[in-house]
Design a protein around this motif. Sequence first.
Motif, PDB file in Angstrom:
ATOM      1  N   ILE A  36       0.938  -0.830   0.084  1.00  0.00           N
ATOM      2  CA  ILE A  36       0.362   0.193  -0.375  1.00  0.00           C
ATOM      3  C   ILE A  36       0.810   1.294  -0.344  1.00  0.00           C
ATOM      4  O   ILE A  36       1.590   1.210   0.918  1.00  0.00           O
ATOM      5  CB  ILE A  36      -0.917  -0.292   1.230  1.00  0.00           C
ATOM      6  CG1 ILE A  36      -1.436  -1.481   1.374  1.00  0.00           C
ATOM      7  CG2 ILE A  36      -1.638   1.270   0.832  1.00  0.00           C
ATOM      8  CD1 ILE A  36      -2.743  -1.365   2.526  1.00  0.00           C
ATOM      9  N   VAL A  37       0.740   1.907  -1.124  1.00  0.00           N
ATOM     10  CA  VAL A  37       1.914   3.649  -0.863  1.00  0.00           C
ATOM     11  C   VAL A  37       0.617   4.402  -0.038  1.00  0.00           C
ATOM     12  O   VAL A  37      -0.124   4.480  -1.040  1.00  0.00           O
ATOM     13  CB  VAL A  37       1.938   3.751  -2.394  1.00  0.00           C
ATOM     14  CG1 VAL A  37       2.787   4.799  -2.625  1.00  0.00           C
ATOM     15  CG2 VAL A  37       2.766   2.318  -3.395  1.00  0.00           C
ATOM     16  N   GLU A  61       4.886   4.833   3.014  1.00  0.00           N
ATOM     17  CA  GLU A  61       4.337   6.598   2.989  1.00  0.00           C
ATOM     18  C   GLU A  61       5.869   7.021   1.947  1.00  0.00           C
ATOM     19  O   GLU A  61       6.547   7.482   2.117  1.00  0.00           O
ATOM     20  CB  GLU A  61       4.392   7.019   4.676  1.00  0.00           C
ATOM     21  CG  GLU A  61       3.729   6.006   5.907  1.00  0.00           C
ATOM     22  CD  GLU A  61       2.624   6.315   5.541  1.00  0.00           C
ATOM     23  OE1 GLU A  61       2.672   7.548   4.429  1.00  0.00           O
ATOM     24  OE2 GLU A  61       1.861   5.903   6.587  1.00  0.00           O
ATOM     25  N   LEU A  62       4.893   7.870   1.836  1.00  0.00           N
ATOM     26  CA  LEU A  62       5.363   9.338   0.366  1.00  0.00           C
ATOM     27  C   LEU A  62       5.188  10.339   1.173  1.00  0.00           C
ATOM     28  O   LEU A  62       3.780  10.949   1.705  1.00  0.00           O
ATOM     29  CB  LEU A  62       4.647   9.439  -0.714  1.00  0.00           C
ATOM     30  CG  LEU A  62       5.170   7.967  -1.436  1.00  0.00           C
ATOM     31  CD1 LEU A  62       3.906   8.379  -2.892  1.00  0.00           C
ATOM     32  CD2 LEU A  62       6.062   7.664  -1.625  1.00  0.00           C
ATOM     33  N   PRO A  63       6.310  11.103   1.451  1.00  0.00           N
ATOM     34  CA  PRO A  63       6.480  12.312   2.262  1.00  0.00           C
ATOM     35  C   PRO A  63       4.924  13.630   2.107  1.00  0.00           C
ATOM     36  O   PRO A  63       4.208  14.176   2.810  1.00  0.00           O
ATOM     37  CB  PRO A  63       7.507  13.096   2.231  1.00  0.00           C
ATOM     38  CG  PRO A  63       8.599  12.588   1.083  1.00  0.00           C
ATOM     39  CD  PRO A  63       7.445  11.295   0.970  1.00  0.00           C
ATOM     40  N   VAL A  64       4.820  13.702   0.620  1.00  0.00           N
ATOM     41  CA  VAL A  64       3.924  14.397  -0.156  1.00  0.00           C
ATOM     42  C   VAL A  64       3.409  14.151  -1.070  1.00  0.00           C
ATOM     43  O   VAL A  64       3.555  12.479  -1.724  1.00  0.00           O
ATOM     44  CB  VAL A  64       4.249  15.740  -0.699  1.00  0.00           C
ATOM     45  CG1 VAL A  64       5.938  16.688   0.138  1.00  0.00           C
ATOM     46  CG2 VAL A  64       5.554  15.850  -1.771  1.00  0.00           C
ATOM     47  N   ASN A  65       1.596  14.510  -1.531  1.00  0.00           N
ATOM     48  CA  ASN A  65       1.075  14.095  -2.645  1.00  0.00           C
ATOM     49  C   ASN A  65       1.650  13.563  -3.880  1.00  0.00           C
ATOM     50  O   ASN A  65       2.316  14.958  -4.412  1.00  0.00           O
ATOM     51  CB  ASN A  65      -0.477  14.836  -2.469  1.00  0.00           C
ATOM     52  CG  ASN A  65      -1.275  14.285  -3.885  1.00  0.00           C
ATOM     53  OD1 ASN A  65      -1.843  14.779  -4.568  1.00  0.00           O
ATOM     54  ND2 ASN A  65      -1.681  12.789  -3.194  1.00  0.00           N
ATOM     55  N   SER A  66       1.737  13.051  -4.681  1.00  0.00           N
ATOM     56  CA  SER A  66       3.044  12.450  -5.679  1.00  0.00           C
ATOM     57  C   SER A  66       2.497  12.626  -7.104  1.00  0.00           C
ATOM     58  O   SER A  66       2.355  12.527  -7.848  1.00  0.00           O
ATOM     59  CB  SER A  66       4.190  11.683  -5.228  1.00  0.00           C
ATOM     60  OG  SER A  66       4.378  12.281  -4.641  1.00  0.00           O
ATOM     61  N   ARG A  72       1.598   4.561  -7.840  1.00  0.00           N
ATOM     62  CA  ARG A  72       1.185   3.025  -8.068  1.00  0.00           C
ATOM     63  C   ARG A  72       3.021   2.769  -9.230  1.00  0.00           C
ATOM     64  O   ARG A  72       3.616   1.674  -8.563  1.00  0.00           O
ATOM     65  CB  ARG A  72       0.912   2.857  -9.434  1.00  0.00           C
ATOM     66  CG  ARG A  72      -0.798   3.173  -9.521  1.00  0.00           C
ATOM     67  CD  ARG A  72      -1.835   2.569 -10.907  1.00  0.00           C
ATOM     68  NE  ARG A  72      -3.021   2.920 -10.148  1.00  0.00           N
ATOM     69  CZ  ARG A  72      -4.452   2.944  -9.544  1.00  0.00           C
ATOM     70  NH1 ARG A  72      -3.476   1.727  -8.979  1.00  0.00           N
ATOM     71  NH2 ARG A  72      -5.341   3.389  -9.903  1.00  0.00           N
ATOM     72  N   ASN A  73       3.822   3.337  -9.961  1.00  0.00           N
ATOM     73  CA  ASN A  73       5.128   3.110  -9.710  1.00  0.00           C
ATOM     74  C   ASN A  73       6.171   2.536  -8.928  1.00  0.00           C
ATOM     75  O   ASN A  73       6.950   1.946  -8.656  1.00  0.00           O
ATOM     76  CB  ASN A  73       5.714   4.452 -10.971  1.00  0.00           C
ATOM     77  CG  ASN A  73       4.825   4.073 -12.832  1.00  0.00           C
ATOM     78  OD1 ASN A  73       4.016   3.295 -12.766  1.00  0.00           O
ATOM     79  ND2 ASN A  73       4.589   5.939 -13.155  1.00  0.00           N
ATOM     80  N   ILE A  74       5.946   3.441  -7.921  1.00  0.00           N
ATOM     81  CA  ILE A  74       6.818   3.045  -6.560  1.00  0.00           C
ATOM     82  C   ILE A  74       6.535   1.571  -5.826  1.00  0.00           C
ATOM     83  O   ILE A  74       6.819   0.939  -5.616  1.00  0.00           O
ATOM     84  CB  ILE A  74       6.632   3.899  -5.613  1.00  0.00           C
ATOM     85  CG1 ILE A  74       7.149   5.105  -6.158  1.00  0.00           C
ATOM     86  CG2 ILE A  74       6.991   3.632  -3.591  1.00  0.00           C
ATOM     87  CD1 ILE A  74       6.664   6.414  -5.156  1.00  0.00           C
ATOM     88  N   GLY A  75       5.164   1.444  -5.858  1.00  0.00           N
ATOM     89  CA  GLY A  75       4.083   0.193  -5.759  1.00  0.00           C
ATOM     90  C   GLY A  75       5.173  -1.200  -6.873  1.00  0.00           C
ATOM     91  O   GLY A  75       5.076  -2.059  -6.289  1.00  0.00           O
TER      92      GLY A  75
END
Length: 308
Positions: A36-37, A61-66, A72-75
Amino acid sequence: MSKVSVVMPVYNRQSMVSEAIDSILKQDYGNFEFIIVNDGSTDSTAAILANYNDPRLRVVELPVNSGVSISRNIGMNCATGDYIAVMDSDDIAFPGRLTAQVSFMEAHPDVHILGTDAVKIVAGEEGRMNHPQEDAVIKSRLLAMDGSSMIHPTTMMRTGFLRMNSIQYPLSRTDSDHGLWIEAMAAGAKFHLLKQHLLTYRRHDTNITAETNTNLRRLHSDKLQYRIKLLGLFFPDLTHAEMTAIARLMESGRSLQITDACAGIAAANKAQKYTVSRYGESREVLSNLIRHFASAGIQALSAIGQRS
């Protein structure tokens, strides 16, 4: 190592995310990891995620809304499974979804992207979403850009194929699913759809595709670019100007000028003469689709003539 990596981005979904998570954790197929990202949520989504204590679940956890594409790509980059199952944070997977999809993918190694049918809920009203099953029809229907090819959050994809061809979601605000499918098709992907309803797809005001004025402008811009790209793949003899003319002809809700309509109709007639399938698409379905929009252009010309 898990066989399946379920990838789900989430942003400010405190009222729905628990149902989405629970539907995956309660799958009757157990060999999966759940990535879950959390895309910089500012509501209580992070606290809800922290309450889960399941070894299959991993939160990034991403620090800001990207944006959903980056999430999805990070996941997907974190995935270790042979298959990536797409999941949205406002939908509900049926308990047998992963079992059915893994079974099919294992039995059909030539299929790279597999979708299913779904149950759609809009304003409390439930309906059945039924989509084409065959690879050729799915590819041709991509050009429609109206959701009639596949239902994105039902899809499962082969991780190895995506990585071998460096396929990720493009960084468009809308329709990034179509962008990925177009790249996959160009790389030789085969699509299929299981004729089983294995997801509840919930449409609501905060969907990324909700029809606000801002989103509609983004949708029109993204759809135009994706259609031009598809037309270039399907009809390599067309010029860029001709591809653009057809793509503009296909824009719903757009008032056509006489020059636009004429250019689109002429380019559509030229496209229909090209009968060779390049990526396994159905030329019959493609021709019918082009003909439909050419007819709409003719009607627009007639209406313009009557007004003048």
